[in-house]
Write a protein that holds these residues in place. Structure first.
Motif, PDB file in Angstrom:
ATOM      1  N   GLY A   1      14.108   1.065   6.904  1.00 20.91           N
ATOM      2  CA  GLY A   1      13.693  -0.078   6.102  1.00 20.91           C
ATOM      3  C   GLY A   1      12.337   0.105   5.452  1.00 20.91           C
ATOM      4  N   VAL A   2      11.972   1.363   5.200  1.00 18.42           N
ATOM      5  CA  VAL A   2      10.679   1.692   4.599  1.00 18.42           C
ATOM      6  C   VAL A   2      10.885   1.988   3.115  1.00 18.42           C
ATOM      7  N   PRO A   3      10.176   1.296   2.235  1.00 17.96           N
ATOM      8  CA  PRO A   3      10.298   1.606   0.809  1.00 17.96           C
ATOM      9  C   PRO A   3       9.780   3.018   0.520  1.00 17.96           C
ATOM     10  N   VAL A   4      10.367   3.650  -0.479  1.00 21.99           N
ATOM     11  CA  VAL A   4       9.965   5.008  -0.858  1.00 21.99           C
ATOM     12  C   VAL A   4       9.986   5.105  -2.377  1.00 21.99           C
ATOM     13  N   CYS A   5       9.063   5.892  -2.926  1.00 25.45           N
ATOM     14  CA  CYS A   5       9.040   6.122  -4.371  1.00 25.45           C
ATOM     15  C   CYS A   5       8.442   7.496  -4.628  1.00 25.45           C
ATOM     16  N   ASP A   6       8.509   7.927  -5.877  1.00 26.99           N
ATOM     17  CA  ASP A   6       7.871   9.193  -6.229  1.00 26.99           C
ATOM     18  C   ASP A   6       6.483   8.894  -6.806  1.00 26.99           C
ATOM     19  N   PRO A   7       5.661   9.928  -7.006  1.00 22.36           N
ATOM     20  CA  PRO A   7       4.297   9.666  -7.478  1.00 22.36           C
ATOM     21  C   PRO A   7       4.227   9.005  -8.848  1.00 22.36           C
TER      22      PRO A   7
ATOM     23  N   PHE B   1       4.465   5.535  10.608  1.00 23.41           N
ATOM     24  CA  PHE B   1       3.263   4.811  10.194  1.00 23.41           C
ATOM     25  C   PHE B   1       3.597   3.814   9.085  1.00 23.41           C
ATOM     26  N   ALA B   2       4.386   4.244   8.118  1.00 25.46           N
ATOM     27  CA  ALA B   2       4.771   3.358   7.014  1.00 25.46           C
ATOM     28  C   ALA B   2       5.570   2.166   7.537  1.00 25.46           C
ATOM     29  N   ARG B   3       6.432   2.423   8.496  1.00 29.36           N
ATOM     30  CA  ARG B   3       7.222   1.319   9.064  1.00 29.36           C
ATOM     31  C   ARG B   3       6.316   0.320   9.778  1.00 29.36           C
ATOM     32  N   GLN B   4       5.375   0.821  10.548  1.00 26.97           N
ATOM     33  CA  GLN B   4       4.469  -0.068  11.294  1.00 26.97           C
ATOM     34  C   GLN B   4       3.646  -0.942  10.351  1.00 26.97           C
ATOM     35  N   TYR B   5       3.143  -0.377   9.280  1.00 27.16           N
ATOM     36  CA  TYR B   5       2.203  -1.101   8.419  1.00 27.16           C
ATOM     37  C   TYR B   5       2.817  -1.588   7.107  1.00 27.16           C
ATOM     38  N   HIS B   6       4.138  -1.454   6.977  1.00 20.40           N
ATOM     39  CA  HIS B   6       4.850  -1.953   5.790  1.00 20.40           C
ATOM     40  C   HIS B   6       4.339  -1.306   4.504  1.00 20.40           C
ATOM     41  N   PHE B   7       4.088   0.012   4.578  1.00 24.69           N
ATOM     42  CA  PHE B   7       3.641   0.777   3.419  1.00 24.69           C
ATOM     43  C   PHE B   7       4.844   1.385   2.707  1.00 24.69           C
ATOM     44  N   THR B   8       4.643   1.785   1.480  1.00 25.44           N
ATOM     45  CA  THR B   8       5.641   2.521   0.705  1.00 25.44           C
ATOM     46  C   THR B   8       5.298   3.998   0.776  1.00 25.44           C
TER      47      THR B   8
ATOM     48  N   MET C   1       0.853  -1.179   0.000  1.00 24.53           N
ATOM     49  CA  MET C   1       0.000   0.000   0.000  1.00 24.53           C
ATOM     50  C   MET C   1       0.893   1.235   0.000  1.00 24.53           C
ATOM     51  N   PHE C   2       0.436   2.277  -0.666  1.00 27.30           N
ATOM     52  CA  PHE C   2       1.175   3.535  -0.762  1.00 27.30           C
ATOM     53  C   PHE C   2       0.656   4.525   0.280  1.00 27.30           C
ATOM     54  N   LEU C   3       1.581   5.287   0.855  1.00 32.31           N
ATOM     55  CA  LEU C   3       1.272   6.297   1.864  1.00 32.31           C
ATOM     56  C   LEU C   3       1.802   7.635   1.351  1.00 32.31           C
ATOM     57  N   LEU C   4       0.893   8.557   1.060  1.00 29.02           N
ATOM     58  CA  LEU C   4       1.260   9.787   0.353  1.00 29.02           C
ATOM     59  C   LEU C   4       1.649  10.937   1.273  1.00 29.02           C
ATOM     60  N   ASP C   5       2.767  11.580   0.917  1.00 29.21           N
ATOM     61  CA  ASP C   5       3.257  12.791   1.569  1.00 29.21           C
ATOM     62  C   ASP C   5       2.466  13.985   1.035  1.00 29.21           C
ATOM     63  N   SER C   6       2.411  15.045   1.806  1.00 23.69           N
ATOM     64  CA  SER C   6       1.641  16.231   1.400  1.00 23.69           C
ATOM     65  C   SER C   6       2.148  16.834   0.099  1.00 23.69           C
ATOM     66  N   ASN C   7       3.457  16.745  -0.165  1.00 20.42           N
ATOM     67  CA  ASN C   7       3.966  17.364  -1.389  1.00 20.42           C
ATOM     68  C   ASN C   7       3.437  16.681  -2.648  1.00 20.42           C
ATOM     69  N   VAL C   8       3.004  15.449  -2.545  1.00 26.86           N
ATOM     70  CA  VAL C   8       2.414  14.760  -3.700  1.00 26.86           C
ATOM     71  C   VAL C   8       1.117  15.457  -4.102  1.00 26.86           C
ATOM     72  N   PHE C   9       0.289  15.742  -3.131  1.00 22.63           N
ATOM     73  CA  PHE C   9      -0.984  16.420  -3.391  1.00 22.63           C
ATOM     74  C   PHE C   9      -0.760  17.865  -3.856  1.00 22.63           C
ATOM     75  N   ILE C  10       0.100  18.567  -3.150  1.00 19.17           N
ATOM     76  CA  ILE C  10       0.319  19.992  -3.415  1.00 19.17           C
ATOM     77  C   ILE C  10       0.930  20.203  -4.799  1.00 19.17           C
ATOM     78  N   ASP C  11       1.956  19.421  -5.119  1.00 20.09           N
ATOM     79  CA  ASP C  11       2.604  19.579  -6.427  1.00 20.09           C
ATOM     80  C   ASP C  11       1.658  19.174  -7.550  1.00 20.09           C
ATOM     81  N   ALA C  12       0.881  18.119  -7.333  1.00 19.74           N
ATOM     82  CA  ALA C  12      -0.084  17.703  -8.357  1.00 19.74           C
ATOM     83  C   ALA C  12      -1.077  18.821  -8.637  1.00 19.74           C
ATOM     84  N   LYS C  13      -1.608  19.408  -7.580  1.00 17.99           N
ATOM     85  CA  LYS C  13      -2.586  20.494  -7.749  1.00 17.99           C
ATOM     86  C   LYS C  13      -1.965  21.702  -8.442  1.00 17.99           C
ATOM     87  N   ASN C  14      -0.758  22.059  -8.051  1.00 16.75           N
ATOM     88  CA  ASN C  14      -0.121  23.272  -8.564  1.00 16.75           C
ATOM     89  C   ASN C  14       0.528  23.114  -9.931  1.00 16.75           C
ATOM     90  N   ARG C  15       0.851  21.893 -10.329  1.00 16.30           N
ATOM     91  CA  ARG C  15       1.635  21.737 -11.544  1.00 16.30           C
ATOM     92  C   ARG C  15       0.989  20.840 -12.589  1.00 16.30           C
TER      93      ARG C  15
END
Length: 165
Positions: free
Chosen positions: A141-147, A109-116, A1-15
């Motif tokens: 040990g938390v996976p990370v990716c861009d939108p 939160f991502a670490r607890q629930y094994h989210f990216t 499951m993916f866990l979104l940072d605020s900049n994902v929403f903000i940049d999507a809206k603005n750009r």
């Protein structure tokens, strides 16, 4: 499951996925949430609600999209704080990381629930004036990716061919 940072929403809206130009992106977020593909946390929602625009309106009507921090997540706080203190960050960077609730809570939160974690931040382990999400994720040990990786992995198709021209 993916866990979104605020900049994902903000940049999507603005750009690149503004509400008026690419409403399909926002519709897909809703569908992906309902399908248990992604979500975010309350602290991110609070950041989005601080604005007064379409994005804050969107977040205001989607409380369930943003999960509350629970007791199992709290057990990761000490490990995350200890890691940050051991990295020779400037004190101001440590203070900001500890008080920037969204970044810190997102990683725990991502670490607890094994989210990216999905973020636009880039790793910068040599910089000591800010704790970057990808660096903390790597340490925990938390996976990370861009939108865009998230969209590709989710096989999203925002297709306009069915629309009349």
């Amino acid at each position: 499951m993916f866990l979104l940072d605020s900049n994902v929403f903000i940049d999507a809206k603005n750009r690149y996925y503004s509400f008026d130009v690419v409403p399909g992106f926002w519709e897909w977020l809703d569908q992906a949430f309902l399908g248990s593909v992604l979500c975010s946390i309350d602290a991110v929602r609070e950041e989005l609600l601080a604005g007064s625009d379409e994005l804050s309106d969107w977040a205001r009507t989607r409380k369930a999209f943003f999960r509350e921090i629970d007791q199992p997540t709290v057990r990761h706080f000490a490990v995350l704080s200890e890691w940050a203190r051991g990295q020779n960050y400037q004190q101001a960077a440590l203070d900001e990381f500890a008080t920037d609730r969204a970044d810190f809570l997102l990683i725990a939160f991502a670490r607890q629930y094994h989210f990216t974690v999905v973020t636009l931040e880039k790793s910068n382990s040599r910089k000591r004036n800010r704790v970057m999400i990808p660096d903390a994720c790597k340490a925990m040990g938390v996976p990370v990716c861009d939108p865009f990786q998230m969209l590709a992995e989710s096989m999203v198709r925002l297709d306009l061919r069915s629309q009349a021209t």
